[in-house]
Design an enzyme around this catalytic site. Structure first.
Site, PDB file in Angstrom:
ATOM      1  N   HIS A  56       1.036  -1.381  -0.171  1.00  0.00           N
ATOM      2  CA  HIS A  56       0.047  -0.261   0.196  1.00  0.00           C
ATOM      3  C   HIS A  56       0.639   1.284   0.205  1.00  0.00           C
ATOM      4  CE1 HIS A  56      -3.093  -2.878   0.384  1.00  0.00           C
ATOM      5  NE2 HIS A  56      -2.172  -3.769   1.818  1.00  0.00           N
ATOM      6  N   GLU A  97      -2.432   0.253   8.270  1.00  0.00           N
ATOM      7  CA  GLU A  97      -1.382  -1.111   7.435  1.00  0.00           C
ATOM      8  C   GLU A  97      -0.196  -0.116   6.682  1.00  0.00           C
ATOM      9  OE1 GLU A  97      -3.026  -2.973   4.490  1.00  0.00           O
ATOM     10  OE2 GLU A  97      -1.830  -4.093   4.548  1.00  0.00           O
ATOM     11  N   HIS A 152       3.303  -7.024   4.877  1.00  0.00           N
ATOM     12  CA  HIS A 152       1.612  -6.570   5.015  1.00  0.00           C
ATOM     13  C   HIS A 152       1.472  -7.142   6.344  1.00  0.00           C
ATOM     14  CE1 HIS A 152       0.469  -5.704   0.788  1.00  0.00           C
ATOM     15  NE2 HIS A 152       1.499  -6.059   0.643  1.00  0.00           N
ATOM     16  N   GLU A 227       1.937 -11.630   5.593  1.00  0.00           N
ATOM     17  CA  GLU A 227       0.978 -11.143   6.358  1.00  0.00           C
ATOM     18  C   GLU A 227       1.377 -10.771   7.679  1.00  0.00           C
ATOM     19  OE1 GLU A 227      -1.563  -9.047   5.328  1.00  0.00           O
ATOM     20  OE2 GLU A 227      -1.807  -9.300   4.021  1.00  0.00           O
TER      21      GLU A 227
HETATM   22 ZN    ZN Z   1      -1.715  -5.135   2.832  1.00  0.00          ZN
END
Ligand code: ZN
Length: 344
Positions: A56, A97, A152, A227
């Protein structure tokens, strides 16, 4: 107030925790971390190159038109250029995030560079938008990186917790096969060494293969996406909102990369990825992730739970209210499914 020296602080914290030489009684979290830090040191031979991809970007929310533009996903369909990402629950220490991803990546970058590894980032700040996921995925091949690691954090139902590492499946080239699975396994082990629990809600023993992530699909170099945990879970968020917690992620990822580079010297890696041209996309490939689930795989989670909620005694930084308010976390994840909630 936004932190300005996260990598340095992360390294200093890591050193302090690893040394455990202070006069104060160590907390459980410090004890856990101190037992796990084993950095293999600089890889032998030619300088290695790692592409880090913090997921992102900080201004994605202000560029919805740009990030919603469809791009090729690498398997014959399209998906949005990028997404806003998730966040921890609203509160004084809320972290988005994109911000978390960037801080952890910077911490990894610092440690790798200290060990002689060259690092390129898909984005050099947390204030822009994009790049698109296909661009991120192609970059590793373009710069001839030894590997690309995407960082992430997830936004799953609050009861779910733990990290998982995603590798491309089915592989579209030789780099996405065994080398990427190996990289993912090293990353899983590196995070486990930091006493971070594997996912309770997706994957098997902290690993899962997926075909729907363009960044992985487009890579012609070994690649994996981490993640780091579920930002909506109190235990995971406790790790994510503190500098000491972020240092555990950075240390675990960096140590894993150094170990992987050590065990995959250039000649061996070249041989393993020699036919890395993209292969024909088969119509039988599915866009659905491998949904193996194994709740029995969470070795180490019980010991970690004892330190849940405990501060490591370090300063918990306050995040910029302007950054936090610029995204609307309650809505950014509303269209994603709980078990396939990894937006790029
Ligand atoms: Zn993400």
């Amino acid at each position: 107030m936004r932190r300005i020296l996260p990598p340095l602080l992360a390294v200093l914290l890591a050193s302090a925790l690893a040394g455990c030489g202070g006069g104060e009684e160590p907390t459980q979290a410090q004890t856990d971390t101190a037992a796990s830090v084993t950095t293999p040191g600089a890889p032998a031979g030619p300088q290695r190159l790692i592409l880090l991809d913090p997921g992102h970007n900080g201004a994605n929310a202000q560029h919805t038109k740009e990030i919603n533009k469809k791009v090729p996903d690498g398997r014959g369909t399209t998906k949005p250029c990028n997404t806003v990402g998730t966040s921890t629950n609203p509160g004084q220490d809320m972290i988005t995030e994109h911000e978390f991803n960037f801080y952890v990546a910077q911490g990894v970058k610092t440690i790798l560079e200290q060990n002689g590894v060259k690092v390129v980032m898909t984005r050099d700040n947390d204030t822009g938008w994009g790049p698109c996921v296909d661009v991120r995925g192609k970059q590793a091949g373009a710069i001839h990186a030894d590997a690309e690691i995407s960082i992430h954090a997830d936004g799953a139902p609050a009861a779910a917790h733990g990290f998982h590492v995603i590798y491309p499946k089915p592989a579209l080239n030789s780099a996405q096969g065994a080398p990427s699975m190996s990289l993912a396994t090293y990353l899983r082990d590196g995070l486990s060494d930091q006493m971070l629990p594997t996912s309770t809600y997706i994957g098997k023993k902290g690993l899962i293969g997926r075909s729907d992530l363009a960044g992985l699909n487009w890579s012609t170099r070994p690649t994996a996406m981490i993640e780091c945990g579920n930002m909506k879970n109190t235990q995971d968020a406790t790790n994510m909102i503190s500098d000491a917690g972020e240092a555990r992620y950075s240390n675990g990822i960096a140590t894993a990369i150094l170990r992987w580079l050590r065990d995959n010297p250039p000649a061996a890696l070249a041989a393993a990825t020699s036919s890395s041209s993209r292969t024909k996309i088969h119509s039988t490939e599915t866009a659905k992730p491998d949904t193996d689930s194994d709740s029995s795989s969470r070795s180490g989670s019980s010991s970690r739970s004892s330190s849940s909620g405990s501060s490591t005694g370090t300063t918990t930084r306050k995040h910029s209210s302007t950054t936090s308010s610029s995204t609307k976390p309650s809505t950014t994840k509303s269209t994603t499914k709980s078990t396939t909630s990894t937006p790029e």
